[in-house]
Design a protein around this motif. Structure first.
Motif, PDB file in Angstrom:
ATOM      1  N   UNK A   8      -3.845  -2.323   0.172  1.00 43.96           N
ATOM      2  CA  UNK A   8      -2.809  -2.876   1.043  1.00 43.96           C
ATOM      3  C   UNK A   8      -1.605  -3.339   0.230  1.00 43.96           C
ATOM      4  N   UNK A   9      -1.864  -4.094  -0.805  1.00 41.89           N
ATOM      5  CA  UNK A   9      -0.752  -4.636  -1.582  1.00 41.89           C
ATOM      6  C   UNK A   9      -0.124  -3.586  -2.507  1.00 41.89           C
ATOM      7  N   UNK A  10      -0.881  -2.560  -2.878  1.00 40.10           N
ATOM      8  CA  UNK A  10      -0.304  -1.520  -3.726  1.00 40.10           C
ATOM      9  C   UNK A  10       0.793  -0.742  -3.007  1.00 40.10           C
ATOM     10  N   UNK A  11       0.735  -0.708  -1.686  1.00 43.09           N
ATOM     11  CA  UNK A  11       1.770   0.000  -0.929  1.00 43.09           C
ATOM     12  C   UNK A  11       2.815  -0.907  -0.332  1.00 43.09           C
ATOM     13  N   UNK A  12       2.834  -2.147  -0.769  1.00 40.31           N
ATOM     14  CA  UNK A  12       3.756  -3.118  -0.182  1.00 40.31           C
ATOM     15  C   UNK A  12       5.213  -2.700  -0.342  1.00 40.31           C
ATOM     16  N   UNK A  13       5.553  -2.061  -1.476  1.00 43.57           N
ATOM     17  CA  UNK A  13       6.939  -1.686  -1.724  1.00 43.57           C
ATOM     18  C   UNK A  13       7.407  -0.592  -0.760  1.00 43.57           C
ATOM     19  N   UNK A  14       6.468   0.087  -0.108  1.00 42.85           N
ATOM     20  CA  UNK A  14       6.829   1.150   0.829  1.00 42.85           C
ATOM     21  C   UNK A  14       7.073   0.621   2.243  1.00 42.85           C
ATOM     22  N   UNK A  15       6.730  -0.655   2.469  1.00 46.65           N
ATOM     23  CA  UNK A  15       6.869  -1.210   3.807  1.00 46.65           C
ATOM     24  C   UNK A  15       8.309  -1.627   4.059  1.00 46.65           C
ATOM     25  N   UNK A  16       8.705  -1.481   5.296  1.00 51.95           N
ATOM     26  CA  UNK A  16       9.996  -2.037   5.721  1.00 51.95           C
ATOM     27  C   UNK A  16       9.708  -3.384   6.368  1.00 51.95           C
TER      28      UNK A  16
END
Length: 514
Positions: A8-16
């Motif tokens: 979950x946190x590894x993809x945080x930078x991809x979230x808007x």
């Protein structure tokens, strides 16, 4: 869970990530409340839609979004019944599993609550199968291409899963001993004498009961809450045992009794106690001990020692050297039996899941044990629940996953969280329905309740289909474009040939994605 958090946190930078502004749920409720109030009290006002009465306080674009959200929430009204069925996997279906045999190998058994994991495993397997195989095949056949049609099919499958559950429950009920009806009682005479015993009950019924065997008399009539019946015994082949001419058996209606015929200090004794006709709620075995001892110290207890678990069973009355202990919920296994004072009997016994037992232990003339079954162990394997789990999982994919996707795609940007909240509310209402039905005790048999839920699901899905026929799909891209200049008239169609829901021809680019 740790792995999930890392992903979950590894993809945080991809979230808007958009900071929240206000509470759109509260604003939506406020808009509806204000519109209703102004419509009821405002004189001389006229609007095309009742929500438009809130235009003095809320802007037109927000009112338009609320109208769109309400069109979707209207379809939510029948949906709680699905959740009333689905969430019984963790209650009624687990209770059903406690009446079944979880043995996988001679040394390993599956616990009733572990069957719920089947749903999670099947979901992981079914999602790619549905997306990669089933949906494409159905699309080629022009079948179940729209979200509302899939939800309808999912609801019908949920009803089918409960029909399967009801049929399994009927098999379980037909193999389960039930308590006597009003005005009747049962009694089981268990003989642990070293010889046969001729037993005569109430001067009418008679039988020769072999050693370590039992004789069941069921559905005996009794008048009143309390009654006494005469019982006569004659040992066959034990001339040294003394016995009374008549023993009196005190009973009550709607109860079952275990009467143990044993020898104590050279005489025949009859010890009687009420039987337990309720199986373990954990799917374990229930066991008690009937005993006749040379001595019994205060606060001492019998011991059952197994490979992994030990249990203590204490006498109900320490003043007598013969009697009963209370029942104990025991994990199925093979157990060594110990007399009070941790004295080994040199005997062992095997207890099976779902069984209810009376273990007779005596040492008046040497250690002796005998096991009597009050209720038969579970003999219907738990894996017979697999069909209903497979069907309810398919129903979940068609109904729940599709429903969430439908809600999100049909919601205006400002209303997505409102519709998600409303969707979750249907789950809460569904769980409340289960509580109401369970507390009302409409049926004595669980199978009848399963059929009730299956029937309700079918009726509700028919209502849902009728409601959904008039729904007009909206392209998700339309909300992003925010084309507020378009009027509702340009977006509507009277084409009713599409079945559940209609294409909104104002957004033809979406017409092939249903």
């Amino acid at each position: 869970m740790i792995v999930a958090i890392i992903f979950f946190f590894s993809g945080k930078r991809l979230y808007r990530m958009i900071p929240p502004k206000g509470n759109v749920v509260v604003e939506t409720i406020g808009c509806i409340k204000h519109a209703l109030g102004r419509r009821c009290t405002g004189k001389g006002l006229s609007r095309d839609h009742w929500l438009d009465y809130a235009d003095d306080k809320y802007d037109k674009s927000f009112i338009k979004d609320v109208r769109a959200a309400l069109r979707v929430m209207y379809l939510y009204l029948p949906l709680p019944i699905f959740w009333a069925l689905y969430d019984q996997q963790g209650s009624r279906w687990t209770l059903q599993a406690t009446r079944m045999d979880g043995a996988i190998t001679p040394s390993f058994s599956m616990q009733p609550d572990q069957m719920q994991a089947v749903n999670a495993i099947l979901i992981l397997l079914f999602i790619p199968i549905f997306d990669g195989v089933i949906y494409p095949v159905l699309a080629k056949c022009n079948t179940l291409t729209r979200p509302l049609k899939r939800m309808f099919a999912g609801g019908m499958l949920a009803g089918l899963s409960f029909v399967i559950a009801a049929l399994i429950q009927i098999i379980i009920e037909n193999n389960t001993r039930v308590a006597p009806s009003a005005g009747h009682f049962d009694v089981t005479f268990a003989n642990v004498l070293p010889c046969k015993a001729n037993v005569t009950f109430n001067g009418i019924f008679t039988s020769n009961v072999d050693p370590n065997s039992a004789w069941l008399l069921s559905d005996l009539a009794v008048n009143g809450d309390n009654a006494s019946f005469p019982v006569q015994f004659k040992p066959i082949g034990c001339p040294h045992l003394l016995y009374e001419d008549t023993y009196m058996l005190n009973v009550q209606e709607e109860k079952s009794y275990m009467s143990i015929i044993l020898s104590f200090e050279g005489s025949i004794k009859l010890i009687t106690d009420e039987m337990n006709l309720e199986k373990s709620s954990k799917g374990n075995a229930d066991v008690r001990i009937a005993f006749a001892l040379n001595s019994l110290a205060a606060n001492s207890s019998f011991k059952l020692k197994g490979p992994e678990n030990d249990y203590s069973l204490s006498p109900l009355n320490y003043d007598l050297l013969y009697g009963f202990t209370g029942y104990s919920d025991v994990v199925p296994d093979k157990y060594d039996i110990y007399f009070p004072g941790a004295i080994s009997s040199g005997k062992s016994t095997k207890l099976v899941n779902g069984g209810v037992y009376t273990l007779v232990v005596t040492n008046t003339s040497g250690p002796s044990t005998a096991l009597f079954i009050e209720m038969d162990p579970n003999n219907f394997n738990m894996f017979w629940q697999m069909p209903q789990y497979i069907v309810i999982t398919a129903a979940e994919i068609l109904f729940s996953i599709t429903g969430l996707e439908f809600s999100y795609s049909q919601a205006p940007v400002s209303m997505k969280s409102v519709l998600q909240a409303a969707w979750l509310m249907t789950t809460a209402v569904g769980d409340l329905i289960v509580v109401i039905v369970a507390e009302a005790h409409f049926f004595d048999r669980q199978s009848d309740e399963f059929f009730l839920f299956a029937g309700l699901m079918v009726v509700i899905m028919i209502i849902f289909a009728l409601m959904a026929r008039s729904y007009e799909y909206v392209s998700p891209d339309a909300w992003n474009e925010e084309s507020n200049e378009e009027t509702d008239e340009t977006k509507k169609t009277s084409d009713a040939d599409f079945g559940l829901g209609r294409i909104n021809k104002g957004y033809e680019g979406e017409s092939g994605s249903m």
